[in-house]
Scaffold this active site. Sequence first.
Site, mmCIF file in Angstrom:
data_model
loop_
_atom_site.group_PDB
_atom_site.id
_atom_site.type_symbol
_atom_site.label_atom_id
_atom_site.label_comp_id
_atom_site.label_asym_id
_atom_site.label_seq_id
_atom_site.Cartn_x
_atom_site.Cartn_y
_atom_site.Cartn_z
ATOM 1 N N ALA A 32 0.871 -1.185 0.000
ATOM 2 C CA ALA A 32 0.000 0.000 0.000
ATOM 3 C C ALA A 32 0.907 1.234 0.000
ATOM 4 C CB ALA A 32 -0.966 0.002 1.180
ATOM 5 N N GLY A 36 5.939 8.160 1.408
ATOM 6 C CA GLY A 36 6.882 7.820 2.484
ATOM 7 C C GLY A 36 7.746 6.638 2.080
ATOM 8 N N HIS A 37 7.087 5.573 1.599
ATOM 9 C CA HIS A 37 7.840 4.403 1.135
ATOM 10 C C HIS A 37 8.753 4.789 -0.043
ATOM 11 C CE1 HIS A 37 4.051 2.342 2.676
ATOM 12 N NE2 HIS A 37 4.989 1.769 3.387
ATOM 13 N N GLN A 61 3.534 -10.068 13.001
ATOM 14 C CA GLN A 61 3.673 -8.813 13.730
ATOM 15 C C GLN A 61 2.330 -8.147 14.033
ATOM 16 O OE1 GLN A 61 6.010 -7.060 10.399
ATOM 17 N NE2 GLN A 61 4.992 -5.151 10.961
ATOM 18 N N LYS A 149 9.279 7.334 10.870
ATOM 19 C CA LYS A 149 7.852 7.190 11.236
ATOM 20 C C LYS A 149 7.660 6.082 12.270
ATOM 21 C CE LYS A 149 3.349 6.775 10.775
ATOM 22 N NZ LYS A 149 2.982 5.515 10.169
ATOM 23 N N GLN A 153 10.550 0.881 16.008
ATOM 24 C CA GLN A 153 10.908 -0.253 15.145
ATOM 25 C C GLN A 153 12.355 -0.114 14.665
ATOM 26 O OE1 GLN A 153 8.341 -1.920 11.892
ATOM 27 N NE2 GLN A 153 9.661 -0.670 10.613
ATOM 28 N N SER A 185 0.754 7.201 5.982
ATOM 29 C CA SER A 185 0.680 5.837 6.495
ATOM 30 C C SER A 185 -0.248 5.048 5.589
ATOM 31 C CB SER A 185 0.108 5.854 7.915
ATOM 32 O OG SER A 185 -0.340 4.572 8.267
HETATM 33 P P1 AMP Z 1 5.344 -0.284 6.360
HETATM 34 O O1 AMP Z 1 4.922 -0.635 4.981
HETATM 35 O O2 AMP Z 1 4.314 0.509 7.122
HETATM 36 O O3 AMP Z 1 5.876 -1.462 7.137
HETATM 37 O O4 AMP Z 1 6.566 0.699 6.203
HETATM 38 C C1 AMP Z 1 7.708 0.334 5.487
HETATM 39 C C2 AMP Z 1 8.799 1.341 5.748
HETATM 40 O O5 AMP Z 1 8.357 2.634 5.311
HETATM 41 C C3 AMP Z 1 9.124 1.467 7.242
HETATM 42 O O6 AMP Z 1 10.529 1.584 7.402
HETATM 43 C C4 AMP Z 1 8.418 2.722 7.634
HETATM 44 O O7 AMP Z 1 8.990 3.388 8.741
HETATM 45 C C5 AMP Z 1 8.548 3.558 6.363
HETATM 46 N N1 AMP Z 1 7.527 4.600 6.341
HETATM 47 C C6 AMP Z 1 6.200 4.446 6.587
HETATM 48 N N2 AMP Z 1 5.572 5.635 6.549
HETATM 49 C C7 AMP Z 1 6.531 6.572 6.293
HETATM 50 C C8 AMP Z 1 6.511 7.980 6.133
HETATM 51 N N3 AMP Z 1 5.393 8.690 6.269
HETATM 52 N N4 AMP Z 1 7.678 8.605 5.858
HETATM 53 C C9 AMP Z 1 8.835 7.888 5.736
HETATM 54 N N5 AMP Z 1 8.913 6.556 5.873
HETATM 55 C C10 AMP Z 1 7.782 5.900 6.148
#
Ligand code: AMP
Length: 280
Positions: A32, A36-37, A61, A149, A153, A185
């Site tokens: 998704a 950010g990703h 998790q 973010k 973790q 997010s």
């Molecule tokens: P996730 O898919 O939520 O597990 O996130 C994957 C990676 O993207 C993790 O290292 C998160 O910290 C990073 N991430 C998620 N949201 C953001 C954001 N708004 N800005 C920067 N990195 C992000």
Amino acid sequence: MEIFKEIEPLKAFLRQQKIATRSLGFVPTMGALHQGHLSLIKASRVENALTICSIYVNPAQFNNLSDLAKYPRTLDQDIERLRKTGCDVLFCPDNSEMYSSESQIKFDFGILDKVMEGRYRPGHFSGVALVVSKLFHIVSPDKAYFGQKDFQQFKIIEKLVEELKFDITLRCMPIEREPDGLAMSSRNVRLSAEQRKKAIIFYDSLKETRELLEKGNSMQNVRQVIKNKFENSNEVRLEYLELADVSNLSPQENVSDKINPILLIAGYVGEVRLIDNLLL
Ligand code: AMP
């Protein structure tokens, strides 16, 4: 972009690439994908010859089955976004590939996984550490990219890399935000239009906390102010607001010269759990 669903063909491909001594950057995600990703993918592209992203919604998790079931899954759109961002390789395994038998391994990180997220999501960080260990062994990257973010973790993964002697350099990248300040997010897409407006309370509370601390208030006083703020708005619920030391995430009552301070917040808008943080 090369796409792999299975471990062995991916490893064979990466071995070939490494023979050409290309440095490998890795961005693990649960999909998704948002900006950010993609900022992590871009950072990896700058520093590495080859960038690999993984998309895997890791059941281990999730301490809440409904959260797991409702986690957004948008693989076709994710592939498109990764292609446009110049990602070289995608690893998107299914559950049987990642967990061929039920794992009995549990991780314990001491205080790091007992406070904040660890307190409210028991078992969460053990599941994160398990899947990140598996992914690090499979991909064997030179560098791995994570977002601030999920700061707690990041600290857990830092500890994991240090203790298990993974030869991987970790990068913690800044939080990407929507124009109104809401931290991006994957879970934001689950918010209704009305809830989306209310979600800004988390970032607003972090900024208000910073101001109140600067004026000399203790966390005890600030917490009461922010609790009232949440209680005066319906559909939102505060789980925690903490001041902590960046080095070990130990909770603090006041900002002082002896610590490197960070504020962390979590709670709900409707059924959707959101987190955010602010380095001071
Ligand atoms: P996730 O898919 O939520 O597990 O996130 C994957 C990676 O993207 C993790 O290292 C998160 O910290 C990073 N991430 C998620 N949201 C953001 C954001 N708004 N800005 C920067 N990195 C992000």
